[in-house]
Write a protein that holds these residues in place. Structure first.
Motif, PDB file in Angstrom:
ATOM      1  N   GLY A 137       0.785  -1.225   0.000  1.00  0.00           N
ATOM      2  CA  GLY A 137       0.000   0.000   0.000  1.00  0.00           C
ATOM      3  C   GLY A 137       0.816   1.274   0.000  1.00  0.00           C
ATOM      4  O   GLY A 137       0.251   2.378   0.054  1.00  0.00           O
ATOM      5  N   PHE A 138       2.128   1.163  -0.103  1.00  0.00           N
ATOM      6  CA  PHE A 138       2.995   2.352  -0.123  1.00  0.00           C
ATOM      7  C   PHE A 138       2.619   3.248  -1.307  1.00  0.00           C
ATOM      8  O   PHE A 138       2.465   2.775  -2.439  1.00  0.00           O
ATOM      9  CB  PHE A 138       4.461   1.920  -0.232  1.00  0.00           C
ATOM     10  CG  PHE A 138       5.442   3.057  -0.231  1.00  0.00           C
ATOM     11  CD1 PHE A 138       5.873   3.619   0.956  1.00  0.00           C
ATOM     12  CD2 PHE A 138       5.953   3.552  -1.431  1.00  0.00           C
ATOM     13  CE1 PHE A 138       6.792   4.665   0.960  1.00  0.00           C
ATOM     14  CE2 PHE A 138       6.869   4.593  -1.447  1.00  0.00           C
ATOM     15  CZ  PHE A 138       7.289   5.146  -0.240  1.00  0.00           C
ATOM     16  N   LYS A 139       2.502   4.543  -1.055  1.00  0.00           N
ATOM     17  CA  LYS A 139       2.056   5.479  -2.097  1.00  0.00           C
ATOM     18  C   LYS A 139       3.241   5.950  -2.934  1.00  0.00           C
ATOM     19  O   LYS A 139       3.764   7.052  -2.763  1.00  0.00           O
ATOM     20  CB  LYS A 139       1.338   6.668  -1.466  1.00  0.00           C
ATOM     21  CG  LYS A 139       0.038   6.279  -0.776  1.00  0.00           C
ATOM     22  CD  LYS A 139      -0.663   7.468  -0.160  1.00  0.00           C
ATOM     23  CE  LYS A 139      -1.960   7.059   0.514  1.00  0.00           C
ATOM     24  NZ  LYS A 139      -2.659   8.207   1.155  1.00  0.00           N
ATOM     25  N   GLY A 140       3.664   5.094  -3.827  1.00  0.00           N
ATOM     26  CA  GLY A 140       4.781   5.397  -4.707  1.00  0.00           C
ATOM     27  C   GLY A 140       5.277   4.131  -5.350  1.00  0.00           C
ATOM     28  O   GLY A 140       5.005   3.018  -4.864  1.00  0.00           O
ATOM     29  N   THR A 141       5.999   4.289  -6.455  1.00  0.00           N
ATOM     30  CA  THR A 141       6.456   3.106  -7.196  1.00  0.00           C
ATOM     31  C   THR A 141       7.973   3.014  -7.318  1.00  0.00           C
ATOM     32  O   THR A 141       8.489   1.978  -7.718  1.00  0.00           O
ATOM     33  CB  THR A 141       5.861   3.104  -8.615  1.00  0.00           C
ATOM     34  OG1 THR A 141       6.248   4.316  -9.285  1.00  0.00           O
ATOM     35  CG2 THR A 141       4.349   3.006  -8.562  1.00  0.00           C
ATOM     36  N   ASP A 145      10.025   8.494  -5.219  1.00  0.00           N
ATOM     37  CA  ASP A 145       8.852   8.697  -4.373  1.00  0.00           C
ATOM     38  C   ASP A 145       9.234   8.641  -2.906  1.00  0.00           C
ATOM     39  O   ASP A 145       8.718   9.411  -2.086  1.00  0.00           O
ATOM     40  CB  ASP A 145       7.781   7.640  -4.679  1.00  0.00           C
ATOM     41  CG  ASP A 145       7.224   7.777  -6.081  1.00  0.00           C
ATOM     42  OD1 ASP A 145       6.787   8.888  -6.436  1.00  0.00           O
ATOM     43  OD2 ASP A 145       7.235   6.783  -6.826  1.00  0.00           O
TER      44      ASP A 145
END
Length: 327
Positions: A137-141, A145
């Motif tokens: 669920g980490f907001k970045g790829t 980020d």
């Protein structure tokens, strides 16, 4: 007369050299005369222990004597290292070394011995890059980020470590220094608890050694923002390197190899080195190494020694800048 004197002197020098060489050759020929102890300064089941047991069987076959793995954990590898230093410098007691040989004197100023002076390299076995792992669920790829998030949060941005002074800890500190961000380490007692903490959302990121994190990555329980080698990992070819993502030249490896007490005769070290390199060519060992996603080191003792010394200079600078000192 001059010709006779010169010839006689030359003959005497050759004889003297041969006499000096004979004991060395005899030492190598008679070695080992009993089982070899390979001391692992960490608990059973960890990467150092796994490496030792992978190499011990093949090495024992090459040398004609059993190689017995002994775990002597404690005090950041100091207990196991001191156990080896208390034994004769005859090659029958060896240390399964890791980056701690390079970092020890910087992390423990009160250490009673200098690993770089009191051990000599025998052979490097393998090195493994790290993966920058996050929860699904980490907001970045990608790594940019993470950098953006760390710049926004500052010291409020936490990261997991497997303990103070470990390579996941030092690697993250070097990353902070290179990209210019603040993050706060949250220490756990080993890699498994640190990975579990990331999975549970207790901390957002962990710079874990690849072969420790690989099962969770392969089953999709965790994601990787990047690998810390300059080339992509054969195990994870779709994961870009940090270098590819703009953190130019960034490398982080955990390595493992075998060292002996300083003063161990050259002939014995050379025999051990040759036997370890042969054992590393065995299909079973190669299969294990491939499964770990590890890169073999091998080569001469000098190759491994250069690697240790280079590592010491690198991490000494990181540790000083981060002001890390352990009791």
């Amino acid at each position: 007369m001059f010709t006779f004197t010169f010839t006689l002197r030359r003959s005497l020098l050759i004889s003297a050299a041969a006499a000096l060489a004979f004991p060395c050759a005899a030492l190598a020929q008679n070695f080992p005369s009993k089982p070899i102890r390979l001391v692992v300064p960490f608990p059973a089941g960890g990467p150092s222990d796994t490496t030792a047991r992978a190499i011990a069987a093949g090495l024992g076959q090459k040398l004609g004597q059993p190689v017995v793995v002994e775990n002597k954990p404690g005090a950041g590898a100091i207990v196991g290292s001191e156990a080896v230093l208390q034994q004769p410098a005859d090659g029958h007691t060896l240390l399964m070394a890791s980056n701690v040989v390079s970092t020890g004197k910087w992390l423990y100023p009160a250490m009673s011995f200098d690993p770089l002076r009191e051990f000599r390299s025998v052979a490097g076995v393998f090195k493994s890059p790290h993966q920058v792992v996050v929860a699904p669920g980490f907001k970045g790829t990608g790594i940019q980020d993470l950098i953006r998030m760390a710049k926004e949060k500052g010291a409020a941005m936490n990261y997991a470590s497997s303990g103070a002074g470990t390579m996941p800890h030092l690697g993250a500190e070097r990353f902070k220094q290179v990209v210019g961000v603040e993050m706060t380490p949250i220490p756990y007692r080993g890699s498994a608890p640190a990975l579990t903490a990331v999975l549970a959302g207790e901390v957002p990121v962990y710079f874990d050694i690849e072969f420790s994190a690989q099962s969770m990555l392969k089953f999709g329980k965790l994601r990787s923002l990047g690998v810390t080698s300059l080339e992509r990992s054969p195990q994870f070819p779709d994961v870009p390197t940090l270098d590819e993502q703009g953190v130019k030249g960034f490398e982080l490896y955990s390595w493992f190899g075998i060292v002996a007490r300083a003063g161990t005769p050259d002939a014995i070290v050379q025999k051990l080195n040759a036997s370890i390199n042969e054992a590393m060519q065995e299909p079973d060992f190669k299969t294990r190494l491939a499964a770990l996603g590890a890169q073999p080191i091998g080569g001469s003792p000098a190759v491994f020694q250069k690697m240790i010394e280079s590592d010491s200079a690198l991490w000494g600078g990181v540790i000083k800048k981060a002001k890390i000192q352990l009791d």
